[in-house]
Design an enzyme around this catalytic site. Structure first.
Site, PDB file in Angstrom:
ATOM      1  N   GLY A  68       0.788  -1.224   0.000  1.00  0.00           N
ATOM      2  CA  GLY A  68       0.000   0.000   0.000  1.00  0.00           C
ATOM      3  C   GLY A  68       0.825   1.283   0.000  1.00  0.00           C
ATOM      4  O   GLY A  68       0.403   2.325  -0.471  1.00  0.00           O
TER       5      GLY A  68
ATOM      6  N   ASP B 233      -5.643  -0.439  -1.570  1.00  0.00           N
ATOM      7  CA  ASP B 233      -6.423  -1.372  -2.379  1.00  0.00           C
ATOM      8  C   ASP B 233      -7.577  -1.975  -1.608  1.00  0.00           C
ATOM      9  O   ASP B 233      -7.663  -1.867  -0.383  1.00  0.00           O
ATOM     10  CB  ASP B 233      -5.537  -2.529  -2.820  1.00  0.00           C
ATOM     11  CG  ASP B 233      -5.232  -3.470  -1.653  1.00  0.00           C
ATOM     12  OD1 ASP B 233      -4.852  -2.971  -0.576  1.00  0.00           O
ATOM     13  OD2 ASP B 233      -5.393  -4.692  -1.807  1.00  0.00           O
TER      14      ASP B 233
ATOM     15  N   THR C  93      -1.269  -3.577  12.880  1.00  0.00           N
ATOM     16  CA  THR C  93      -0.129  -3.829  11.996  1.00  0.00           C
ATOM     17  C   THR C  93       1.086  -3.051  12.489  1.00  0.00           C
ATOM     18  O   THR C  93       2.168  -3.605  12.669  1.00  0.00           O
ATOM     19  CB  THR C  93      -0.447  -3.367  10.555  1.00  0.00           C
ATOM     20  OG1 THR C  93      -1.683  -3.922  10.155  1.00  0.00           O
ATOM     21  CG2 THR C  93       0.644  -3.777   9.594  1.00  0.00           C
ATOM     22  N   LEU C  94       0.865  -1.762  12.699  1.00  0.00           N
ATOM     23  CA  LEU C  94       1.947  -0.887  13.119  1.00  0.00           C
ATOM     24  C   LEU C  94       2.556  -1.353  14.435  1.00  0.00           C
ATOM     25  O   LEU C  94       3.779  -1.424  14.588  1.00  0.00           O
ATOM     26  CB  LEU C  94       1.401   0.536  13.255  1.00  0.00           C
ATOM     27  CG  LEU C  94       2.431   1.624  13.450  1.00  0.00           C
ATOM     28  CD1 LEU C  94       3.429   1.619  12.316  1.00  0.00           C
ATOM     29  CD2 LEU C  94       1.743   2.980  13.529  1.00  0.00           C
TER      30      LEU C  94
ATOM     31  N   GLU D 240       4.041   4.304   6.519  1.00  0.00           N
ATOM     32  CA  GLU D 240       2.824   3.512   6.315  1.00  0.00           C
ATOM     33  C   GLU D 240       1.862   4.271   5.415  1.00  0.00           C
ATOM     34  O   GLU D 240       1.870   5.505   5.371  1.00  0.00           O
ATOM     35  CB  GLU D 240       2.136   3.253   7.665  1.00  0.00           C
ATOM     36  CG  GLU D 240       2.349   1.859   8.224  1.00  0.00           C
ATOM     37  CD  GLU D 240       1.528   0.774   7.532  1.00  0.00           C
ATOM     38  OE1 GLU D 240       1.251   0.892   6.320  1.00  0.00           O
ATOM     39  OE2 GLU D 240       1.157  -0.193   8.208  1.00  0.00           O
ATOM     40  N   ASP D 241       1.011   3.536   4.707  1.00  0.00           N
ATOM     41  CA  ASP D 241      -0.037   4.175   3.924  1.00  0.00           C
ATOM     42  C   ASP D 241      -1.164   4.661   4.830  1.00  0.00           C
ATOM     43  O   ASP D 241      -1.591   5.791   4.767  1.00  0.00           O
ATOM     44  CB  ASP D 241      -0.567   3.212   2.841  1.00  0.00           C
ATOM     45  CG  ASP D 241      -0.869   1.818   3.395  1.00  0.00           C
ATOM     46  OD1 ASP D 241      -0.620   1.571   4.591  1.00  0.00           O
ATOM     47  OD2 ASP D 241      -1.348   0.975   2.617  1.00  0.00           O
TER      48      ASP D 241
ATOM     49  N   PHE E 216     -13.929   3.223   4.310  1.00  0.00           N
ATOM     50  CA  PHE E 216     -12.917   2.426   3.642  1.00  0.00           C
ATOM     51  C   PHE E 216     -12.420   3.168   2.415  1.00  0.00           C
ATOM     52  O   PHE E 216     -13.186   3.481   1.515  1.00  0.00           O
ATOM     53  CB  PHE E 216     -13.455   1.050   3.256  1.00  0.00           C
ATOM     54  CG  PHE E 216     -12.347   0.108   2.933  1.00  0.00           C
ATOM     55  CD1 PHE E 216     -11.649  -0.530   3.945  1.00  0.00           C
ATOM     56  CD2 PHE E 216     -11.952  -0.105   1.621  1.00  0.00           C
ATOM     57  CE1 PHE E 216     -10.590  -1.373   3.660  1.00  0.00           C
ATOM     58  CE2 PHE E 216     -10.899  -0.947   1.329  1.00  0.00           C
ATOM     59  CZ  PHE E 216     -10.216  -1.576   2.346  1.00  0.00           C
TER      60      PHE E 216
ATOM     61  N   ARG F 197      -5.371   0.302  -6.689  1.00  0.00           N
ATOM     62  CA  ARG F 197      -4.105   0.911  -6.267  1.00  0.00           C
ATOM     63  C   ARG F 197      -3.658   1.995  -7.235  1.00  0.00           C
ATOM     64  O   ARG F 197      -3.004   2.946  -6.866  1.00  0.00           O
ATOM     65  CB  ARG F 197      -3.002  -0.151  -6.203  1.00  0.00           C
ATOM     66  CG  ARG F 197      -3.144  -1.146  -5.078  1.00  0.00           C
ATOM     67  CD  ARG F 197      -1.800  -1.804  -4.808  1.00  0.00           C
ATOM     68  NE  ARG F 197      -1.922  -3.095  -4.127  1.00  0.00           N
ATOM     69  CZ  ARG F 197      -2.046  -3.237  -2.811  1.00  0.00           C
ATOM     70  NH1 ARG F 197      -2.089  -2.165  -2.034  1.00  0.00           N
ATOM     71  NH2 ARG F 197      -2.140  -4.424  -2.268  1.00  0.00           N
TER      72      ARG F 197
ATOM     73  N   LYS G 248      -6.609   6.885  10.358  1.00  0.00           N
ATOM     74  CA  LYS G 248      -8.039   6.677  10.637  1.00  0.00           C
ATOM     75  C   LYS G 248      -8.183   6.592  12.151  1.00  0.00           C
ATOM     76  O   LYS G 248      -8.461   5.539  12.712  1.00  0.00           O
ATOM     77  CB  LYS G 248      -8.488   5.371   9.971  1.00  0.00           C
ATOM     78  CG  LYS G 248      -9.841   5.457   9.315  1.00  0.00           C
ATOM     79  CD  LYS G 248     -10.311   4.102   8.846  1.00  0.00           C
ATOM     80  CE  LYS G 248      -9.890   3.761   7.443  1.00  0.00           C
ATOM     81  NZ  LYS G 248     -10.382   2.408   7.045  1.00  0.00           N
TER      82      LYS G 248
ATOM     83  N   ASP H 271      -5.012   2.117  10.856  1.00  0.00           N
ATOM     84  CA  ASP H 271      -6.434   1.920  11.124  1.00  0.00           C
ATOM     85  C   ASP H 271      -6.592   1.497  12.586  1.00  0.00           C
ATOM     86  O   ASP H 271      -6.574   2.334  13.481  1.00  0.00           O
ATOM     87  CB  ASP H 271      -6.895   0.851  10.121  1.00  0.00           C
ATOM     88  CG  ASP H 271      -8.372   0.553  10.154  1.00  0.00           C
ATOM     89  OD1 ASP H 271      -9.092   1.268  10.847  1.00  0.00           O
ATOM     90  OD2 ASP H 271      -8.806  -0.400   9.487  1.00  0.00           O
ATOM     91  N   THR H 272      -6.658   0.209  12.861  1.00  0.00           N
ATOM     92  CA  THR H 272      -6.737  -0.236  14.255  1.00  0.00           C
ATOM     93  C   THR H 272      -5.402  -0.059  14.975  1.00  0.00           C
ATOM     94  O   THR H 272      -5.344   0.009  16.188  1.00  0.00           O
ATOM     95  CB  THR H 272      -7.092  -1.734  14.345  1.00  0.00           C
ATOM     96  OG1 THR H 272      -6.057  -2.485  13.695  1.00  0.00           O
ATOM     97  CG2 THR H 272      -8.422  -2.006  13.673  1.00  0.00           C
ATOM     98  N   GLY H 273      -4.306  -0.007  14.213  1.00  0.00           N
ATOM     99  CA  GLY H 273      -2.983   0.135  14.810  1.00  0.00           C
ATOM    100  C   GLY H 273      -2.304  -1.198  15.051  1.00  0.00           C
ATOM    101  O   GLY H 273      -1.171  -1.257  15.512  1.00  0.00           O
TER     102      GLY H 273
HETATM  103  P1  IMP Z   1      -4.384  -1.742  11.009  1.00  0.00           P
HETATM  104  O1  IMP Z   1      -3.510  -2.889  11.365  1.00  0.00           O
HETATM  105  O2  IMP Z   1      -5.837  -2.026  11.359  1.00  0.00           O
HETATM  106  O3  IMP Z   1      -3.932  -0.428  11.533  1.00  0.00           O
HETATM  107  O4  IMP Z   1      -4.454  -1.707   9.460  1.00  0.00           O
HETATM  108  C1  IMP Z   1      -3.453  -1.223   8.700  1.00  0.00           C
HETATM  109  C2  IMP Z   1      -3.479  -1.803   7.324  1.00  0.00           C
HETATM  110  O5  IMP Z   1      -4.792  -2.132   6.873  1.00  0.00           O
HETATM  111  C3  IMP Z   1      -2.975  -0.796   6.351  1.00  0.00           C
HETATM  112  O6  IMP Z   1      -1.599  -0.929   6.198  1.00  0.00           O
HETATM  113  C4  IMP Z   1      -3.742  -1.084   5.094  1.00  0.00           C
HETATM  114  O7  IMP Z   1      -3.050  -2.039   4.346  1.00  0.00           O
HETATM  115  C5  IMP Z   1      -5.012  -1.683   5.556  1.00  0.00           C
HETATM  116  N1  IMP Z   1      -6.132  -0.703   5.606  1.00  0.00           N
HETATM  117  C6  IMP Z   1      -6.722  -0.167   6.677  1.00  0.00           C
HETATM  118  N2  IMP Z   1      -7.702   0.671   6.343  1.00  0.00           N
HETATM  119  C7  IMP Z   1      -7.728   0.686   5.009  1.00  0.00           C
HETATM  120  C8  IMP Z   1      -8.523   1.400   4.054  1.00  0.00           C
HETATM  121  O8  IMP Z   1      -9.423   2.198   4.366  1.00  0.00           O
HETATM  122  N3  IMP Z   1      -8.255   1.159   2.761  1.00  0.00           N
HETATM  123  C9  IMP Z   1      -7.283   0.284   2.360  1.00  0.00           C
HETATM  124  N4  IMP Z   1      -6.515  -0.382   3.201  1.00  0.00           N
HETATM  125  C10 IMP Z   1      -6.729  -0.192   4.527  1.00  0.00           C
HETATM  126 MG    MG Z   2      -0.366  -1.681   4.712  1.00  0.00          MG
END
Ligand code: IMP
Ligand code: MG
Length: 473
Positions: free
Chosen positions: A345, A458, A406-407, A398-399, A451, A464, A430, A402-404
């Site tokens: 992303g 994507d 992954t980070l 990071e792109d 979303f 993308r 987000k 969202d929930t945090g």
């Molecule tokens: P997290 O682990 O919930 O913070 O999600 C992070 C990952 O989810 C990002 O790196 C994106 O790849 C994907 N993601 C979260 N929200 C979106 C969105 O609105 N559109 C596309 N990808 C998203």
């Molecule tokens: Mg990502």
């Protein structure tokens, strides 16, 4: 045969019948609890399993104890009779006074007096325990301890059987669903989840998501009384999940608007009565978006179809990226900077960001697995760094956060390699959806709870290559 032997024989006869029946896990284990309680003429019994991080115990079956007692709060594996998990059979004369009782007040309310606990062992390793409670003081005799140790052994074998069955069922399902389109997390051929009795399939899906990101969770560990009448509880609330690492309760809602309103009301009341408790309501649209994130919806035909609304135009994005590049260049002046992006992303953002930087930078990428491509049940590094980052200044790019989760995972991973500094830059934040509160140093745009796709982002691999960022229909 004397009376006691008769009682034991009857208990084991019942137990054998229960564990060889097609009952669901909770009923089966609770049935064993009931027979064990009667066998030892006790008042109640619980069976608990260690969660994967081995820090907490989940109650998977119980008998003879009130719901309020069973949902008294998270049970800490070390604080609450940790010696059982060390492998000891523990007899406690007075639960209410014993220092190892984690919730003494609740033990008083429940009128518990003595306790007998035995470890449940599988292949030599303790995986949980069975506890027996009495309401009159009792000194347990050796044959009574033997009885409970035997129950624990039977439970160990039973749980192994349950796990094996779950596994075989999953294998079978994944064989037939190979052609079928995946529509939810639970369709994924993953390792079975802990034997838990989820009230709703969406809760299990959510638990899988947490498991995947290795976020510790407990299911319904605590009930909160909301109203009482003459000391009697008339209204109570049991949030679905508790995430001990971040001390957060979560309530999931999939139901109709009327029920959401009711839950909202309960959550508000809970916050008033228990100001120290962190709780969040996660509604259906929230996790529909979580599912969408993993491609469980079908996007449209051409490059733009399916886009409901433009959120950020190409020009807006380019202007903001230039500013970020300028700020980062200034902050890292005179230092060696490695920018680490998470594929895929981040592709567009990383590229525009580095082209606009005025200091020399080294770039590297990592790829981590997502739920939809995963056969194992935890996140994995699919592509690791090529660069040594020890004692270097690292900027994670990071792109979108969202929930945090992954980070949080990646930051833990990177900091273990001892960089000189570790900061985070994300194009989109987000924030309203954050579950794990990770610190972010540079943010391009804060985006609403929608979303979004385009500019590298994507859904199921599509969109993308849009130059703008749009909201999916
Ligand atoms: P997290 O682990 O919930 O913070 O999600 C992070 C990952 O989810 C990002 O790196 C994106 O790849 C994907 N993601 C979260 N929200 C979106 C969105 O609105 N559109 C596309 N990808 C998203
Ligand atoms: Mg990502």
């Amino acid at each position: 045969m004397d009376e006691k032997e008769n009682r034991y024989a009857l208990a084991f006869k019942q137990i054998a019948r229960i564990i060889n029946s097609p009952l669901p896990v909770k009923k089966m284990v609770s049935g064993v609890c009931a027979s064990a309680t009667r066998g030892l003429q006790a008042a109640g019994c619980t069976v608990m399993l260690l969660n994967p991080q081995k820090e907490y115990l989940d109650i998977i079956g119980a008998y003879g104890l009130s719901d309020m007692y069973l949902r008294k709060g998270p049970i800490n594996a070390r604080k609450s009779y940790g010696d059982i998990l060390e492998g000891a059979t523990v007899a406690v004369d007075d639960v209410q006074l014993d220092k190892r009782t984690q919730y003494p007040e609740q033990a008083v309310k429940e009128n518990l007096k003595s306790l007998l606990g035995a470890p449940i062992r599988q292949k030599g390793e303790v995986i949980g325990e069975v506890r027996l409670y009495t309401r009159v003081k009792r000194r347990f005799k050796p044959h009574e301890k033997d009885f409970l140790v035997t129950v624990a052994n039977i439970l160990a074998v039973t749980l192994e059987k349950i796990e094996l069955n779950q596994y075989l069922n999953k294998q079978h399902e994944s064989n037939i669903s190979q052609q079928k389109k995946l529509t939810s997390f639970s369709d994924l051929p993953m390792r079975p989840i802990r034997p838990m009795n989820f009230g709703h399939p969406s809760e299990e899906e959510f638990a899988r998501l947490l498991d995947f990101y290795q976020v510790e969770w407990l299911y319904e560990p605590r009930s909160f009384p909301l109203s009482t009448d003459n000391g009697r509880i008339t209204e109570m609330f049991t949030p679905d999940f508790y995430l001990p690492e971040i001390n957060l309760f979560l309530e999931l809602t999939t139901a109709r608007q009327s029920l959401i309103t009711e839950k909202n009301h309960k959550v508000r009341k809970l916050k008033e009565l228990y100001p120290d408790i962190n709780i969040r309501l996660l509604n259906k649209s929230d996790y529909l978006k979580l599912f969408a994130k993993y491609g469980f919806i079908t996007p449209g035909e051409n490059k733009m179809t399916g886009i409901g609304r433009l959120l950020l135009s190409k020009t807006q994005i380019q202007r903001r990226v230039k500013l970020l590049a300028k700020q980062i260049s200034r902050d890292y002046q005179g230092r060696e900077l490695i920018m680490v992006g998470i594929l895929k992303g981040v592709l567009c953002f990383m590229s525009d960001l580095m082209l606009n930087m005025s200091i020399p930078v080294v770039i590297d990428f990592m790829a981590i697995s997502t739920l939809d491509q995963q056969v194992d049940s935890a996140v994995q590094i699919l592509k690791d760094l090529d660069t040594e980052i020890g004692n270097k200044h690292v900027l994670m790019v990071e792109d979108i956060v969202d929930t945090g989760m992954t980070l949080n995972y990646v930051l833990n991973y990177l900091s273990a390699r001892n960089p000189a500094s570790l900061k985070v830059c994300t194009l989109l934040d987000k924030r309203v959806r954050r579950l794990i509160d990770v610190h972010i140093d540079y943010v391009g745009f804060e985006v609403p709870d929608e979303f979004v796709v385009g500019y590298g982002l994507d859904v199921a691999g599509k969109y993308r290559n849009l130059p703008d960022i749009g909201i999916l229909e």
